[in-house]
Design an enzyme around this catalytic site. Structure first.
Site, short mmCIF file in Angstrom:
data_model
loop_
_atom_site.label_atom_id
_atom_site.label_comp_id
_atom_site.label_asym_id
_atom_site.label_seq_id
_atom_site.Cartn_x
_atom_site.Cartn_y
_atom_site.Cartn_z
N SER A 1 3.29 -2.40 10.27
CA SER A 1 4.70 -2.16 10.42
C SER A 1 5.35 -3.72 10.12
O SER A 1 6.44 -4.05 10.76
CB SER A 1 5.02 -2.19 12.09
OG SER A 1 4.60 -0.66 12.23
N GLU B 1 -6.97 4.05 7.86
CA GLU B 1 -6.71 5.57 7.49
C GLU B 1 -8.16 6.09 7.11
O GLU B 1 -8.45 7.52 7.16
CB GLU B 1 -5.52 5.72 6.83
CG GLU B 1 -4.36 5.65 7.65
CD GLU B 1 -3.06 5.04 6.74
OE1 GLU B 1 -3.31 5.45 5.43
OE2 GLU B 1 -2.27 5.00 7.45
N HIS C 1 -9.73 0.66 4.85
CA HIS C 1 -8.32 0.86 5.42
C HIS C 1 -8.60 1.64 6.69
O HIS C 1 -9.43 2.72 6.66
CB HIS C 1 -7.38 1.29 4.74
CG HIS C 1 -6.04 1.45 5.02
ND1 HIS C 1 -5.46 2.44 5.96
CD2 HIS C 1 -4.76 0.78 5.20
CE1 HIS C 1 -4.29 2.20 6.51
NE2 HIS C 1 -3.96 1.13 5.64
N GLY D 1 2.23 1.94 10.84
CA GLY D 1 3.34 3.20 10.89
C GLY D 1 3.72 3.29 12.07
O GLY D 1 4.53 4.45 12.26
N LYS E 1 0.22 4.15 -0.23
CA LYS E 1 -0.66 5.52 0.45
C LYS E 1 -0.57 6.68 -0.70
O LYS E 1 -0.49 6.35 -1.79
CB LYS E 1 -0.09 5.61 1.62
CG LYS E 1 -0.21 4.26 2.48
CD LYS E 1 -0.16 4.74 4.04
CE LYS E 1 -0.04 3.21 4.75
NZ LYS E 1 -0.20 3.47 6.09
N GLU F 1 -5.27 -5.58 10.34
CA GLU F 1 -4.63 -4.61 10.65
C GLU F 1 -4.95 -3.77 12.00
O GLU F 1 -5.75 -2.95 11.98
CB GLU F 1 -4.58 -3.53 9.59
CG GLU F 1 -4.15 -3.95 8.15
CD GLU F 1 -3.60 -2.97 7.38
OE1 GLU F 1 -2.41 -3.18 6.71
OE2 GLU F 1 -4.31 -1.89 7.08
N ASN G 1 0.82 -1.24 -0.09
CA ASN G 1 0.15 -0.03 -0.04
C ASN G 1 0.83 1.13 0.12
O ASN G 1 1.50 1.70 0.93
CB ASN G 1 -0.69 -0.06 1.07
CG ASN G 1 -1.84 1.27 1.40
OD1 ASN G 1 -1.87 2.01 0.75
ND2 ASN G 1 -2.38 1.35 2.47
#
Ligand code: PEP
Length: 254
Positions: free
Chosen positions: A216, A100, A98, A176, A11, A170, A9
């Site tokens: 991560s 985010e 996702h 991250g 992003k 996730e 991904n």
């Protein structure tokens, strides 16, 4: 038999030239011509970079995914992209839900469900993301949250199409942050996801669904994570922007 899936991904990173370079470096590093049939490597660049990356990997076994999609096929939805548009530029996969997008763009479980159904209906493969916040984990609510997100996302998706879906666990606290879930923590949730799939679709179908881990993942921790029986690959953010790290992660998975 379920596939191993390693998805990168990207992003909101790369542009036409750096995206093409990264794709070429991954192709070269992964030995794309020799990737085994049981593994899918999926690059998910930003929308405008998709065509050039699709061009760069044409003829190889590397697949292209989008990071988001609208659930309607066309219309007055300024700024949105449809499944048909993604098809037309060579996408085979779409990330939906996702964290985010859930957190920063207020996507609800219902939105994720509509998108997942639109993706399946368009013969694309959704990579459906689920995962708890650190507060939810500390309150002992991880499995409850994952169960809710999973069941909501899969509403309307029946046994005949569940095998096209990829579930990405996730944990939000691992994305991250460098705080990867331990292999044991991840395996517990992956096994739970598979048990939910078994209840919803039966054992045979549940065994065939790829459940991948994101949060991560690096070339250092990938082997231990992918050695777990219910972890079928990874959704990789930061490390997918580094061709040699991503290549190592692919090698750890296949
Ligand atoms: C992600 O955003 O899906 C992700 C897993 O990111 P990272 O690998 O950087 O934690």
């Amino acid at each position: 038999m379920r596939k191993t899936v390693i998805a990168g991904n990207w992003k909101m990173n790369t542009d036409r030239s750096s995206g093409a370079e990264l794709a070429a470096a991954v192709m070269h590093g992964a030995g794309s011509a020799n990737l085994p049939e049981h593994a899918d490597v999926v690059l998910c660049p930003p929308f405008v970079v998709i065509p050039i990356v699709a061009n760069a990997v044409a003829g190889s076994r590397i697949r292209i995914g989008a990071q988001n999609v609208h659930d309607q096929p066309r219309g007055a939805f300024t700024g949105e992209i449809s499944t048909g548009m993604l098809h037309s530029v060579g996408c085979t996969h779409v990330i939906v839900g996702h964290s985010e997008r859930r957190l920063m763009f207020a996507e609800s479980d219902y939105d994720v469900c509509r998108k997942a159904n639109a993706v399946v209906g368009a013969n694309l493969q959704p990579i459906i993301c689920v995962g708890e916040t650190i507060a939810e984990r500390e309150q002992g609510r991880t499995l409850e949250v994952v169960r809710r997100q999973l069941r909501a996302a899969l509403d309307g998706i029946f046994e005949f199409s569940i095998r096209t879906c990829i579930i990405a666990y996730e944990p939000i606290w691992a994305i991250g942050t460098g705080n990867t879930a331990t292999p044991g923590q991840a395996q517990e949730v992956h096994a739970f996801i598979r048990s939910q799939l078994r209840e919803m679709y039966g054992s045979a179908a549940a065994e065939d669904v790829s459940v991948i881990y994101g949060g991560s993942v690096t070339e250092t921790n990938a082997c231990d994570l992918f050695a777990q029986p219910d972890i079928d690959g990874g959704l990789v953010g930061g490390a997918s922007l580094d061709a040699s790290a991503f290549t190592e992660i692919i090698r750890a998975a296949i």
